[in-house]
Write a protein that holds these residues in place. Sequence first.
Motif, PDB file in Angstrom:
ATOM      1  N   LEU B 148       0.533  -1.409   0.109  1.00  0.00           N
ATOM      2  CA  LEU B 148      -0.098  -0.144  -0.157  1.00  0.00           C
ATOM      3  C   LEU B 148       0.720   1.444   0.070  1.00  0.00           C
ATOM      4  O   LEU B 148       1.740   1.036   0.681  1.00  0.00           O
ATOM      5  N   LYS B 149       0.502   2.160  -0.905  1.00  0.00           N
ATOM      6  CA  LYS B 149       1.301   3.381  -0.782  1.00  0.00           C
ATOM      7  C   LYS B 149       0.455   4.541   0.532  1.00  0.00           C
ATOM      8  O   LYS B 149      -0.765   4.841  -0.408  1.00  0.00           O
ATOM      9  N   ILE B 150       1.265   4.699   1.466  1.00  0.00           N
ATOM     10  CA  ILE B 150       0.795   5.307   2.559  1.00  0.00           C
ATOM     11  C   ILE B 150       1.696   7.282   2.914  1.00  0.00           C
ATOM     12  O   ILE B 150       2.644   7.103   2.607  1.00  0.00           O
ATOM     13  N   THR B 151       0.722   7.853   1.886  1.00  0.00           N
ATOM     14  CA  THR B 151       1.376   9.370   2.147  1.00  0.00           C
ATOM     15  C   THR B 151       1.233   9.732   4.104  1.00  0.00           C
ATOM     16  O   THR B 151      -0.464  10.757   4.024  1.00  0.00           O
ATOM     17  N   ILE B 152       1.817  10.785   4.538  1.00  0.00           N
ATOM     18  CA  ILE B 152       1.350  10.994   5.525  1.00  0.00           C
ATOM     19  C   ILE B 152       1.725  12.350   5.613  1.00  0.00           C
ATOM     20  O   ILE B 152       3.344  12.816   4.870  1.00  0.00           O
ATOM     21  N   VAL B 153       1.012  13.932   5.806  1.00  0.00           N
ATOM     22  CA  VAL B 153       1.036  14.799   5.856  1.00  0.00           C
ATOM     23  C   VAL B 153       1.034  15.700   7.181  1.00  0.00           C
ATOM     24  O   VAL B 153      -0.071  15.592   7.707  1.00  0.00           O
ATOM     25  N   GLY B 154       1.879  16.607   6.765  1.00  0.00           N
ATOM     26  CA  GLY B 154       2.251  17.633   8.300  1.00  0.00           C
ATOM     27  C   GLY B 154       3.254  17.671   9.281  1.00  0.00           C
ATOM     28  O   GLY B 154       4.208  17.272   8.737  1.00  0.00           O
ATOM     29  N   ASP B 155       2.930  17.566   9.928  1.00  0.00           N
ATOM     30  CA  ASP B 155       3.968  18.340  11.266  1.00  0.00           C
ATOM     31  C   ASP B 155       4.404  16.957  11.930  1.00  0.00           C
ATOM     32  O   ASP B 155       4.766  16.229  12.834  1.00  0.00           O
ATOM     33  N   ILE B 156       5.887  15.646  10.749  1.00  0.00           N
ATOM     34  CA  ILE B 156       6.288  15.048  11.237  1.00  0.00           C
ATOM     35  C   ILE B 156       6.675  14.537  12.286  1.00  0.00           C
ATOM     36  O   ILE B 156       6.558  13.779  13.681  1.00  0.00           O
ATOM     37  N   SER B 157       7.677  15.836  12.479  1.00  0.00           N
ATOM     38  CA  SER B 157       8.367  15.747  13.246  1.00  0.00           C
ATOM     39  C   SER B 157       8.009  15.736  15.060  1.00  0.00           C
ATOM     40  O   SER B 157       8.789  15.272  15.500  1.00  0.00           O
ATOM     41  N   HIS B 158       7.165  16.426  15.283  1.00  0.00           N
ATOM     42  CA  HIS B 158       6.011  17.099  16.601  1.00  0.00           C
ATOM     43  C   HIS B 158       5.023  15.522  16.762  1.00  0.00           C
ATOM     44  O   HIS B 158       4.309  15.786  17.802  1.00  0.00           O
ATOM     45  N   SER B 159       5.352  14.379  15.531  1.00  0.00           N
ATOM     46  CA  SER B 159       3.626  13.609  16.288  1.00  0.00           C
ATOM     47  C   SER B 159       3.780  12.614  16.374  1.00  0.00           C
ATOM     48  O   SER B 159       4.595  11.868  15.926  1.00  0.00           O
ATOM     49  N   ARG B 160       3.072  12.331  17.438  1.00  0.00           N
ATOM     50  CA  ARG B 160       2.997  10.896  17.991  1.00  0.00           C
ATOM     51  C   ARG B 160       2.941  10.049  16.459  1.00  0.00           C
ATOM     52  O   ARG B 160       3.205   9.153  16.533  1.00  0.00           O
ATOM     53  N   VAL B 161       1.037  10.474  16.001  1.00  0.00           N
ATOM     54  CA  VAL B 161       0.685   9.328  15.272  1.00  0.00           C
ATOM     55  C   VAL B 161       2.062   8.820  14.277  1.00  0.00           C
ATOM     56  O   VAL B 161       1.526   8.138  13.578  1.00  0.00           O
ATOM     57  N   ALA B 162       1.994  10.117  14.038  1.00  0.00           N
ATOM     58  CA  ALA B 162       3.204   9.648  12.319  1.00  0.00           C
ATOM     59  C   ALA B 162       4.667   9.255  13.722  1.00  0.00           C
ATOM     60  O   ALA B 162       4.720   7.866  12.407  1.00  0.00           O
ATOM     61  N   LYS B 163       5.156   9.079  13.447  1.00  0.00           N
ATOM     62  CA  LYS B 163       6.264   8.695  14.080  1.00  0.00           C
ATOM     63  C   LYS B 163       6.100   6.755  14.289  1.00  0.00           C
ATOM     64  O   LYS B 163       6.259   5.861  13.971  1.00  0.00           O
ATOM     65  N   SER B 164       4.266   6.893  15.699  1.00  0.00           N
ATOM     66  CA  SER B 164       3.722   5.647  15.967  1.00  0.00           C
ATOM     67  C   SER B 164       3.894   4.816  14.417  1.00  0.00           C
ATOM     68  O   SER B 164       3.733   2.921  14.337  1.00  0.00           O
ATOM     69  N   ASN B 165       2.810   5.411  13.420  1.00  0.00           N
ATOM     70  CA  ASN B 165       2.382   5.011  12.672  1.00  0.00           C
ATOM     71  C   ASN B 165       3.213   4.236  11.476  1.00  0.00           C
ATOM     72  O   ASN B 165       3.476   3.563  10.390  1.00  0.00           O
TER      73      ASN B 165
END
Lengths: 292, 292, 292
Positions: B148-165
């Motif tokens: 799957l191609k999954i694009t995460i958009v936004g404040d990656i560096s401060h995001s708990r969700v981005a890192k976990s996901n």
Amino acid sequence: MKNLLSMEHLTNEEILHILERARAFENGEGSQLARSYNVANLFFEPSTRTKTSFEMAEHRIGCTVIPFDAGFSSALKGETMYDTVKTLEMIGLDAVVIRAKEDEYYNELLEGINCAVINAGDGAGQHPSQSLLDLYTIQKEFGTFENLKITIVGDISHSRVAKSNAAALTKLGANVRFLCPEEWAGQFEAHHSWDELIHDSDVIMLLRIQHERHSVSKSFSKESYHEQYGLTVEREAQMKDGAIIMHPAPVNRDVEIADELVECERSRIFQQVRNGVFARMAILETILKGRE
Amino acid sequence: MKNLLSMEHLTNEEILHILERARAFENGEGSQLARSYNVANLFFEPSTRTKTSFEMAEHRIGCTVIPFDAGFSSALKGETMYDTVKTLEMIGLDAVVIRAKEDEYYNELLEGINCAVINAGDGAGQHPSQSLLDLYTIQKEFGTFENLKITIVGDISHSRVAKSNAAALTKLGANVRFLCPEEWAGQFEAHHSWDELIHDSDVIMLLRIQHERHSVSKSFSKESYHEQYGLTVEREAQMKDGAIIMHPAPVNRDVEIADELVECERSRIFQQVRNGVFARMAILETILKGRE
Amino acid sequence: MKNLLSMEHLTNEEILHILERARAFENGEGSQLARSYNVANLFFEPSTRTKTSFEMAEHRIGCTVIPFDAGFSSALKGETMYDTVKTLEMIGLDAVVIRAKEDEYYNELLEGINCAVINAGDGAGQHPSQSLLDLYTIQKEFGTFENLKITIVGDISHSRVAKSNAAALTKLGANVRFLCPEEWAGQFEAHHSWDELIHDSDVIMLLRIQHERHSVSKSFSKESYHEQYGLTVEREAQMKDGAIIMHPAPVNRDVEIADELVECERSRIFQQVRNGVFARMAILETILKGRE
């Protein structure tokens, strides 16, 4: 027993009955209440352990807890304590557990209120449920209070725990001594050095330095308090066999007690928390049963 | 699985087990727990959906929730996280769900604590229950994570969700890409334009602009963020068939996503909230069962 | 009846049905609901009696109350009321009881929301559950509303209670009169002296001086308000046989009403609180049943 306001109102028989019921609960006995009661916890001052402990105790004896957010209540609109409690009574509460800033706030509630009032701490006054869990902890350890040497250390004059415990322990036959800086003795006669107390104490009961109420002291830093009045590792080594350490918590580590002693073999600090649930189940049961 | 602290501690098998149990709960299956457990939710930061979602999940698997008001607790008196949690354990709590400001606050709790700890968000660290509900949402949609191609958009560096996901999705075989302003990429390699990403993404996962943590940016107004990095109506029209939009919420409408897209056909934003209850039931059940 | 937003939306039949169910609950009848429902109370303004009264009512008709801490919620992160309520709906809430600062906040919730909305006070708008408990109190006393002379006293223009009650009572056949300082009459025609009203009123309904919203008045001290517009001991003595005193509380003693009258024989102030639980049970049951 229709309410629990102050240790001074309790006879030795009443105290010993509550301790007996606490022990029964710890041994797995169920509640003797005829029905489920509605209870609310009105905490106008911050608290983790007392409020949560009451919530757990209420749950375990089958009460329904109706949430009450004191930080967000009509008391902010200037409502009197009488009107707040009368309102809760009319809503259907059978008992209210109250912590408030004012000494003896409960005097307002002695007439005209029909729901049970349990004092969970009044200003610099009393904290009877803490006292009863402390008594239960000591009784579990020693079987009796007669002739126990109990040393209470800290800000005696501002401590609800010190006052409640000193009165009750003395009445039950214990020998209570105080240790604190001159300025914190208040009405009590206090020692100012550990030397005469550390070797023969059965119980060393440390009090919390209450940052909320006053800074440690003008004359003391945290470090110098620890050195002069704290329970250091060196002092603990001088305690006699079988002697125990108590603290109502929350602990200021390395102020009242050295960090490494908080969970040492002599320490009953976290056991006190556990005992608190049984003591509060016993308090609630006794009061609600006394009204059936 | 005795605790849930970070997605990095979970194997693919553990993740897939939780997703399977979430699906079972969604299909109406009951809890496999042997008894009722006592749980408290310690939220030291504001939250609607995570706290309420846990409360509902706890209720649905038969737990008793003991209220804990973090904004009004002994933490205000300077109590350590260890002492707060140890206290709750002694009061009888079987599990605590914690959200706190400090990254990896749970490191304090790895030794000496016997009740289960479930991390509901640690500072700018992890948010594993959100991650598991996101994974569940993706699995429900596509049946698999492979390729799957999954694009995460936004404040990656401060995001708990981005890192976990990002960690979990990569481990499960997905192809994760990031889109954000240069200054928000942190340790990650990121794209800075939608052009290469909008057409082939299976999932566009938008992150919340966290006003609480920092202003949108020195270089961006809300409007210019929306124009450059937001999911506009024009961009949504370029997404491929079957692609979906996700957002952990709360949404800043017309910043991360155009107001009219929040409940569009591709959006799974409110479905994620619904899935969150099933995912959290599965987390709690798995951890409490692992301790039976 | 799918929601309860404003008294203006209710027909006389709907009002009388709720009062009938309130009476049934007071007489000990059980709830007619087919199952247990999940309810949350969203109070964005302080309240003791209304929130606690709803909590008790929800408990008594077998609902599960999912805690929601409005002072600590995502609304602080700027979430819209729609998104907050939609989120709670997706989490599984069947009904939400809301108090908010904004007049007619519920207009946002009329489309797209499937869970029931019960207005527990909107800004300076309506307070329909208070109104229904007031109507229940009057009906219990007099059996009817026809031709009753009802005098509403205080800050009419800012009072949710005044507006809700005036509309409903008039529709039900009562004769409603207002008494207040000129500047507080708002859209209403008001009397400015007790003389024409004190002797023939069946009900004197005092409103709370809302310190939160404005100071008593530029032209009035508390003392002079009490003297001119308060219910003094002298005025109470002039009330006719069988006439009653009402107040939504919290009371400002010696402002709206003399301290010694709060629990006098004519006063129904604490009875109103008791009646409120039955009225709210009836409201919740009617709305949830209307959706079965």
